[in-house]
Design a protein around this motif. Structure first.
Motif, mmCIF file in Angstrom:
data_model
loop_
_atom_site.group_PDB
_atom_site.id
_atom_site.type_symbol
_atom_site.label_atom_id
_atom_site.label_comp_id
_atom_site.label_asym_id
_atom_site.label_seq_id
_atom_site.Cartn_x
_atom_site.Cartn_y
_atom_site.Cartn_z
ATOM 1 N N VAL A 135 -4.619 8.503 18.191
ATOM 2 C CA VAL A 135 -5.361 8.631 16.930
ATOM 3 C C VAL A 135 -6.714 7.930 17.028
ATOM 4 O O VAL A 135 -7.735 8.479 16.589
ATOM 5 C CB VAL A 135 -4.523 8.092 15.741
ATOM 6 C CG1 VAL A 135 -5.345 8.079 14.459
ATOM 7 C CG2 VAL A 135 -3.258 8.933 15.561
ATOM 8 N N GLY A 136 -6.758 6.731 17.602
ATOM 9 C CA GLY A 136 -8.033 6.024 17.746
ATOM 10 C C GLY A 136 -9.014 6.819 18.587
ATOM 11 O O GLY A 136 -10.194 6.936 18.256
ATOM 12 N N ARG A 137 -8.529 7.373 19.675
ATOM 13 C CA ARG A 137 -9.382 8.204 20.539
ATOM 14 C C ARG A 137 -9.910 9.405 19.766
ATOM 15 O O ARG A 137 -11.088 9.746 19.855
ATOM 16 C CB ARG A 137 -8.591 8.647 21.765
ATOM 17 C CG ARG A 137 -9.388 9.547 22.694
ATOM 18 C CD ARG A 137 -8.572 9.927 23.941
ATOM 19 N NE ARG A 137 -9.230 10.941 24.726
ATOM 20 C CZ ARG A 137 -10.273 10.728 25.518
ATOM 21 N NH1 ARG A 137 -10.760 9.511 25.641
ATOM 22 N NH2 ARG A 137 -10.818 11.722 26.192
ATOM 23 N N GLN A 138 -9.044 10.048 19.002
ATOM 24 C CA GLN A 138 -9.474 11.212 18.228
ATOM 25 C C GLN A 138 -10.529 10.825 17.187
ATOM 26 O O GLN A 138 -11.479 11.582 16.953
ATOM 27 C CB GLN A 138 -8.281 11.891 17.576
ATOM 28 C CG GLN A 138 -7.399 12.614 18.587
ATOM 29 C CD GLN A 138 -6.249 13.323 17.923
ATOM 30 O OE1 GLN A 138 -6.446 14.073 16.977
ATOM 31 N NE2 GLN A 138 -5.038 13.076 18.414
ATOM 32 N N TYR B 164 -9.901 1.654 12.681
ATOM 33 C CA TYR B 164 -8.586 1.120 12.341
ATOM 34 C C TYR B 164 -7.571 2.240 12.383
ATOM 35 O O TYR B 164 -7.790 3.330 11.847
ATOM 36 C CB TYR B 164 -8.605 0.497 10.938
ATOM 37 C CG TYR B 164 -7.237 0.085 10.447
ATOM 38 C CD1 TYR B 164 -6.566 -0.991 11.024
ATOM 39 C CD2 TYR B 164 -6.602 0.777 9.420
ATOM 40 C CE1 TYR B 164 -5.300 -1.368 10.586
ATOM 41 C CE2 TYR B 164 -5.340 0.399 8.971
ATOM 42 C CZ TYR B 164 -4.690 -0.664 9.552
ATOM 43 O OH TYR B 164 -3.441 -1.038 9.128
ATOM 44 N N VAL B 165 -6.443 1.957 13.020
ATOM 45 C CA VAL B 165 -5.310 2.875 13.059
ATOM 46 C C VAL B 165 -4.081 2.099 12.597
ATOM 47 O O VAL B 165 -3.808 1.001 13.101
ATOM 48 C CB VAL B 165 -5.094 3.447 14.478
ATOM 49 C CG1 VAL B 165 -3.844 4.326 14.525
ATOM 50 C CG2 VAL B 165 -6.334 4.223 14.930
ATOM 51 N N ARG B 166 -3.370 2.670 11.646
ATOM 52 C CA ARG B 166 -2.146 2.024 11.167
ATOM 53 C C ARG B 166 -1.164 1.839 12.319
ATOM 54 O O ARG B 166 -1.073 2.680 13.216
ATOM 55 C CB ARG B 166 -1.510 2.859 10.051
ATOM 56 C CG ARG B 166 -2.264 2.743 8.747
ATOM 57 C CD ARG B 166 -1.640 3.567 7.661
ATOM 58 N NE ARG B 166 -2.067 3.077 6.357
ATOM 59 C CZ ARG B 166 -2.013 3.798 5.252
ATOM 60 N NH1 ARG B 166 -1.547 5.044 5.266
ATOM 61 N NH2 ARG B 166 -2.428 3.270 4.108
ATOM 62 N N GLU B 167 -0.419 0.757 12.262
ATOM 63 C CA GLU B 167 0.435 0.358 13.379
ATOM 64 C C GLU B 167 1.364 1.478 13.840
ATOM 65 O O GLU B 167 1.532 1.702 15.040
ATOM 66 C CB GLU B 167 1.245 -0.888 13.012
ATOM 67 C CG GLU B 167 2.010 -1.447 14.184
ATOM 68 C CD GLU B 167 2.651 -2.786 13.886
ATOM 69 O OE1 GLU B 167 3.306 -3.303 14.800
ATOM 70 O OE2 GLU B 167 2.512 -3.307 12.771
ATOM 71 N N ARG B 168 1.963 2.209 12.922
ATOM 72 C CA ARG B 168 2.942 3.239 13.316
ATOM 73 C C ARG B 168 2.294 4.418 14.046
ATOM 74 O O ARG B 168 2.996 5.234 14.648
ATOM 75 C CB ARG B 168 3.738 3.716 12.101
ATOM 76 C CG ARG B 168 2.951 4.426 11.034
ATOM 77 C CD ARG B 168 3.856 4.736 9.826
ATOM 78 N NE ARG B 168 3.144 5.201 8.675
ATOM 79 C CZ ARG B 168 2.601 4.437 7.738
ATOM 80 N NH1 ARG B 168 2.687 3.126 7.839
ATOM 81 N NH2 ARG B 168 1.981 4.962 6.705
ATOM 82 N N TYR B 169 0.950 4.492 14.037
ATOM 83 C CA TYR B 169 0.259 5.581 14.716
ATOM 84 C C TYR B 169 -0.494 5.119 15.967
ATOM 85 O O TYR B 169 -1.139 5.923 16.632
ATOM 86 C CB TYR B 169 -0.717 6.265 13.759
ATOM 87 C CG TYR B 169 -0.019 6.895 12.576
ATOM 88 C CD1 TYR B 169 0.769 8.024 12.736
ATOM 89 C CD2 TYR B 169 -0.135 6.342 11.305
ATOM 90 C CE1 TYR B 169 1.430 8.597 11.655
ATOM 91 C CE2 TYR B 169 0.515 6.912 10.224
ATOM 92 C CZ TYR B 169 1.296 8.035 10.410
ATOM 93 O OH TYR B 169 1.942 8.602 9.343
ATOM 94 N N GLY C 251 -5.537 6.428 9.812
ATOM 95 C CA GLY C 251 -6.591 5.503 10.190
ATOM 96 C C GLY C 251 -7.948 6.044 9.809
ATOM 97 O O GLY C 251 -8.067 7.122 9.218
ATOM 98 N N TYR C 252 -8.973 5.278 10.154
ATOM 99 C CA TYR C 252 -10.337 5.691 9.843
ATOM 100 C C TYR C 252 -11.316 5.048 10.806
ATOM 101 O O TYR C 252 -11.016 4.053 11.457
ATOM 102 C CB TYR C 252 -10.710 5.334 8.401
ATOM 103 C CG TYR C 252 -11.045 3.871 8.184
ATOM 104 C CD1 TYR C 252 -12.366 3.453 8.054
ATOM 105 C CD2 TYR C 252 -10.054 2.901 8.113
ATOM 106 C CE1 TYR C 252 -12.689 2.112 7.858
ATOM 107 C CE2 TYR C 252 -10.359 1.567 7.922
ATOM 108 C CZ TYR C 252 -11.672 1.179 7.796
ATOM 109 O OH TYR C 252 -11.989 -0.148 7.618
ATOM 110 N N VAL C 253 -12.489 5.636 10.868
ATOM 111 C CA VAL C 253 -13.629 5.033 11.539
ATOM 112 C C VAL C 253 -14.788 5.116 10.561
ATOM 113 O O VAL C 253 -14.949 6.118 9.855
ATOM 114 C CB VAL C 253 -13.954 5.724 12.889
ATOM 115 C CG1 VAL C 253 -14.365 7.173 12.712
ATOM 116 C CG2 VAL C 253 -14.994 4.949 13.673
#
Length: 155
Positions: free
Chosen positions: A95-98, A85-90, A62-64
């Protein structure tokens, strides 16, 4: 699961554009994404463009993205978050929090406020941001396309 958060470089332009394309498709907005890899190479060379990529075991998860811009009301700058955005499998793996905490680490030395918008129907996004302690204020976003305002200028 080992997650690395790092700032994107010009060499990451294709990866960022791929992730952005996935986000646009997820939001049924794919037809509006017209940026190219060359555009992203130019963006990533600019210091005011901040893109962090999350990699899980080497795979882009994902990315921000955010823009550092003047905040006229306070006489300083802010980070205007554009996309998270975080890919569905993650998803639901932190990951979004990080990514958000990575953006906060980037903003902290200059104590930049971070602001963003989200769609009213994005209830899971509301819950996610509230867990981070974000203040959520309902506001309507407006956009004015060049084709439309050019017509107004003809009058």
């Amino acid at each position: 699961m080992s997650t690395e958060i790092r700032r994107a470089t010009v060499a990451d332009a294709e990866t960022v554009l791929t992730l952005m394309g996935e986000l646009a498709d997820y939001q049924d907005q794919g037809q509006y994404l017209t940026a190219s890899v060359a555009d992203w190479q130019g963006f990533l060379a600019r210091t005011e463009v901040v893109v962090l990529i999350a990699a899980v075991n080497g795979d882009a998860a994902g990315y921000v993205s955010a823009l550092r811009r003047p905040y006229l009301w306070v006489g300083g700058d802010l980070l205007a978050l554009d996309d998270l955005y975080v890919r569905e499998r993650y998803r639901d793996a932190g990951v979004g929090r990080q990514l958000m905490l990575g953006l906060a680490r980037h903003a902290l030395p200059d104590r930049l406020p971070i602001s963003w918008g989200l769609r009213v129907e994005n209830t899971s996004g509301y819950r996610f941001y509230e867990r981070l302690g974000a203040k959520l204020v309902t506001k309507t976003a407006a956009s004015w396309s060049p084709d439309v305002y050019a017509e107004q200028l003809k009058e």
